[in-house]
Design an enzyme around this catalytic site. Structure first.
Site, PDB file in Angstrom:
ATOM      1  CG  HIS A 127      -6.343   2.013   0.740  1.00  0.00           C
ATOM      2  ND1 HIS A 127      -5.201   2.447   0.277  1.00  0.00           N
ATOM      3  CD2 HIS A 127      -5.977   0.956   1.461  1.00  0.00           C
ATOM      4  CE1 HIS A 127      -4.207   1.788   0.549  1.00  0.00           C
ATOM      5  NE2 HIS A 127      -4.570   0.951   1.448  1.00  0.00           N
ATOM      6  CB  CYS A 145      -0.929   0.071   1.239  1.00  0.00           C
ATOM      7  SG  CYS A 145      -1.463  -1.625   1.547  1.00  0.00           S
TER       8      CYS A 145
HETATM    9  N1  COA Z   1     -17.160   1.321   4.025  1.00  0.00           N
HETATM   10  C1  COA Z   1     -18.318   1.765   3.652  1.00  0.00           C
HETATM   11  N2  COA Z   1     -19.172   1.065   2.738  1.00  0.00           N
HETATM   12  C2  COA Z   1     -18.521  -0.022   2.402  1.00  0.00           C
HETATM   13  C3  COA Z   1     -17.201  -0.442   2.670  1.00  0.00           C
HETATM   14  C4  COA Z   1     -16.308   0.434   3.467  1.00  0.00           C
HETATM   15  N3  COA Z   1     -15.207   0.119   3.753  1.00  0.00           N
HETATM   16  N4  COA Z   1     -16.983  -1.625   2.004  1.00  0.00           N
HETATM   17  C5  COA Z   1     -18.225  -2.012   1.246  1.00  0.00           C
HETATM   18  N5  COA Z   1     -19.059  -1.013   1.628  1.00  0.00           N
HETATM   19  C6  COA Z   1     -20.552  -1.235   1.072  1.00  0.00           C
HETATM   20  C7  COA Z   1     -20.743  -1.581  -0.053  1.00  0.00           C
HETATM   21  O1  COA Z   1     -21.184  -0.425  -1.038  1.00  0.00           O
HETATM   22  C8  COA Z   1     -21.908  -2.334  -0.196  1.00  0.00           C
HETATM   23  O2  COA Z   1     -23.102  -1.439   0.004  1.00  0.00           O
HETATM   24  P1  COA Z   1     -24.667  -2.105  -0.941  1.00  0.00           P
HETATM   25  O3  COA Z   1     -24.863  -3.211  -0.088  1.00  0.00           O
HETATM   26  O4  COA Z   1     -25.436  -0.567  -0.434  1.00  0.00           O
HETATM   27  O5  COA Z   1     -24.288  -2.067  -2.214  1.00  0.00           O
HETATM   28  C9  COA Z   1     -21.967  -3.033   1.089  1.00  0.00           C
HETATM   29  O6  COA Z   1     -21.052  -2.270   2.006  1.00  0.00           O
HETATM   30  C10 COA Z   1     -21.399  -4.533   0.925  1.00  0.00           C
HETATM   31  O7  COA Z   1     -20.286  -4.391   0.074  1.00  0.00           O
HETATM   32  P2  COA Z   1     -19.208  -5.816  -0.131  1.00  0.00           P
HETATM   33  O8  COA Z   1     -18.599  -5.283  -1.289  1.00  0.00           O
HETATM   34  O9  COA Z   1     -19.989  -6.833  -0.222  1.00  0.00           O
HETATM   35  O10 COA Z   1     -18.421  -5.759   1.232  1.00  0.00           O
HETATM   36  P3  COA Z   1     -17.464  -6.960   1.625  1.00  0.00           P
HETATM   37  O11 COA Z   1     -17.958  -7.369   2.943  1.00  0.00           O
HETATM   38  O12 COA Z   1     -17.320  -7.793   0.544  1.00  0.00           O
HETATM   39  O13 COA Z   1     -15.865  -5.897   1.851  1.00  0.00           O
HETATM   40  C11 COA Z   1     -14.650  -5.237   3.499  1.00  0.00           C
HETATM   41  C12 COA Z   1     -15.959  -5.077   2.974  1.00  0.00           C
HETATM   42  C13 COA Z   1     -14.501  -4.182   4.729  1.00  0.00           C
HETATM   43  C14 COA Z   1     -14.228  -6.572   4.189  1.00  0.00           C
HETATM   44  C15 COA Z   1     -13.709  -4.775   2.309  1.00  0.00           C
HETATM   45  O14 COA Z   1     -13.927  -3.468   2.033  1.00  0.00           O
HETATM   46  C16 COA Z   1     -12.290  -4.759   2.851  1.00  0.00           C
HETATM   47  O15 COA Z   1     -11.511  -6.133   2.765  1.00  0.00           O
HETATM   48  N6  COA Z   1     -11.597  -3.678   3.233  1.00  0.00           N
HETATM   49  C17 COA Z   1     -10.113  -3.530   3.683  1.00  0.00           C
HETATM   50  C18 COA Z   1      -9.300  -3.626   2.477  1.00  0.00           C
HETATM   51  C19 COA Z   1      -7.787  -3.540   3.004  1.00  0.00           C
HETATM   52  O16 COA Z   1      -7.468  -4.463   3.746  1.00  0.00           O
HETATM   53  N7  COA Z   1      -7.023  -2.626   2.352  1.00  0.00           N
HETATM   54  C20 COA Z   1      -5.682  -2.941   2.617  1.00  0.00           C
HETATM   55  C21 COA Z   1      -5.334  -2.176   3.800  1.00  0.00           C
HETATM   56  S1  COA Z   1      -3.436  -1.962   4.432  1.00  0.00           S
END
Ligand code: COA
Length: 383
Positions: free
Chosen positions: A332, A85
């Site tokens: 991100h 990242c």
């Molecule tokens: N903040 C706000 N809303 C979010 C979101 C976030 N971070 N991530 C997803 N959403 C929303 C989506 O738009 C979707 O909304 P909808 O149902 O109205 O369409 C809903 O939440 C579900 O989305 P989905 O894609 O199914 O989420 P997910 O459960 O597959 O993934 C996380 C969510 C948090 C697990 C994923 O975003 C993640 O892994 N984030 C961390 C990324 C990371 O590790 N980056 C590197 C860091 S060093």
């Protein structure tokens, strides 16, 4: 060494960009930065591009060649920079060193990631952790940061609400950013009731999965006014390394790479934490925002929770943090984040940040980390 200035910046819209390919995003960012700097593509002498994992996200390696070709930049040297990242922050630093050393004059540093084309991005992101000792034992990025959060709560009494406040403030800022992925306001209650990801971190504590690109144009400071009336000067560029695995750390509530990079950056710039007027910090999870403001020296160790609760990181607070919305609200796209942070600080220091503009700024900082802190890049800029 020559002093270096930024004369152009850009960022694409961040989000789930179904109709934009990897190559289209980086080309759009590059062209916009060139336009912003008022130069021609032919003026560029080198390109550095930050990208974490095009091979796994879009099955494309050798992206430096792809991008130079696509952007019509052949035959200038184009180099991919990878540090998870922190790839964008290191691409910026590579460009700065190329100009500072006198090797090149006008350079573009960019970053790009297209994350939404894979069914499950979590295993791809996890390649930035220690595969053998962490990932193969079942850890993922959310779970590693969850352990850091739990320990911070245990050691310092940081509350669930204080973690949530970091996300709330980010979204308040991101609401004003037309390029943000999630430009909506949220409340502490919404964070506390969002779905559990890795206890104690919930959905609204996490940065999202994002497509996007960003770019900056650099040149020697002495030439900058030939191109623009509002050059932004690079006061410091620092990078440090830490252990890739959490289990090797003396303390999992401190990211030593950030502490070392910040110390070097302050020394290089001849500044102290209290001289920084605005900062973009790496809040991939709410806990990391809290760790960042401690490790960068803005608040005492262990005091980030109450400080955030008191509003010191708000746009009108003592040290405004993440006016862009941060990783949480702006989004991100891993390799693009360090460059997007730079674009925001440049817009803020130029007075071009629209509705989220903070007045009276002179000194800005960016903080970009790779993995759970194996790499950190800290930059300081002035107008
Ligand atoms: N903040 C706000 N809303 C979010 C979101 C976030 N971070 N991530 C997803 N959403 C929303 C989506 O738009 C979707 O909304 P909808 O149902 O109205 O369409 C809903 O939440 C579900 O989305 P989905 O894609 O199914 O989420 P997910 O459960 O597959 O993934 C996380 C969510 C948090 C697990 C994923 O975003 C993640 O892994 N984030 C961390 C990324 C990371 O590790 N980056 C590197 C860091 S060093």
């Amino acid at each position: 060494m020559r002093d270096v200035a930024i004369i152009g910046v850009s960022q694409t819209k961040f989000g789930e960009l179904w109709d934009t390919s990897f190559r289209d995003m980086i080309t759009e960012a590059g062209l916009k930065a060139i336009g912003d700097a008022g130069i021609e593509g032919a003026d560029l002498e080198a390109m550095f591009v930050g990208n974490m994992s095009a091979g796994l996200f879009v099955e494309q390696e050798h992206i430096a060649s792809l991008i130079a070709d696509q952007a019509g930049l052949n035959p200038i040297p184009c180099t991919r920079v990878e540090a998870a990242c922190a790839s964008g922050g290191l691409a910026l630093r590579s460009g700065i060193m190329a100009v500072a050393s006198g090797y090149h004059d006008v350079v573009i540093s960019a970053g790009v990631e297209k994350m939404t084309d894979v069914v499950d991005p979590t295993p791809v992101i996890s390649t930035a952790a220690d595969q053998e000792w962490e990932v193969q034992q079942g850890a993922s990025f959310p779970s590693l940061y969850a352990m850091m959060a739990r320990r911070h709560m245990h050691e310092y009494g940081t509350t669930r609400e204080q973690l949530a406040m970091f996300s709330v403030i980010n979204h308040k800022n991101g609401f004003l950013n037309p390029l943000a992925q999630f430009p909506m306001k949220i409340t502490v209650d919404q964070v506390l009731n969002s779905s559990m990801v890795a206890d104690p971190l919930r959905l609204l504590d996490c940065s999202p999965i994002t497509d996007g690109a960003a770019a900056v144009i650099l040149c020697p400071a002495e030439d900058a006014r030939k191109y623009t009336d509002t050059p932004i000067y690079v006061k410091a560029s620092a990078q440090a390394s830490g252990t890739i695995g959490l289990h090797e750390r003396r303390d999992i509530t401190t990211i030593d790479a950030t502490v070392h990079a910040a110390r070097m950056a302050y020394k290089m710039a001849g500044l102290k934490p209290q001289d920084i007027d605005v900062a973009e910090v790496h809040d991939c999870f709410s806990i990391n925002g809290l760790l960042a403001i401690e490790d960068l020296g803005f608040v005492e160790k262990g005091k980030a929770g109450p400080a955030v609760e008191d509003g010191i990181t708000e746009r009108d607070g003592k040290i405004p943090i993440n006016p862009s919305g941060g990783l949480k609200s702006r989004g991100h796209p891993l390799g693009a984040t360090g460059i997007a942070q730079t674009a925001e600080i440049v817009w803020q220091l130029r007075g071009e940040a629209g509705k989220r503009q903070i007045n009276g700024l002179e000194i800005g900082m960016t903080h970009n980390i790779g993995g759970t802190g194996g790499t950190a890049a800290v930059h300081i800029f002035s107008n």
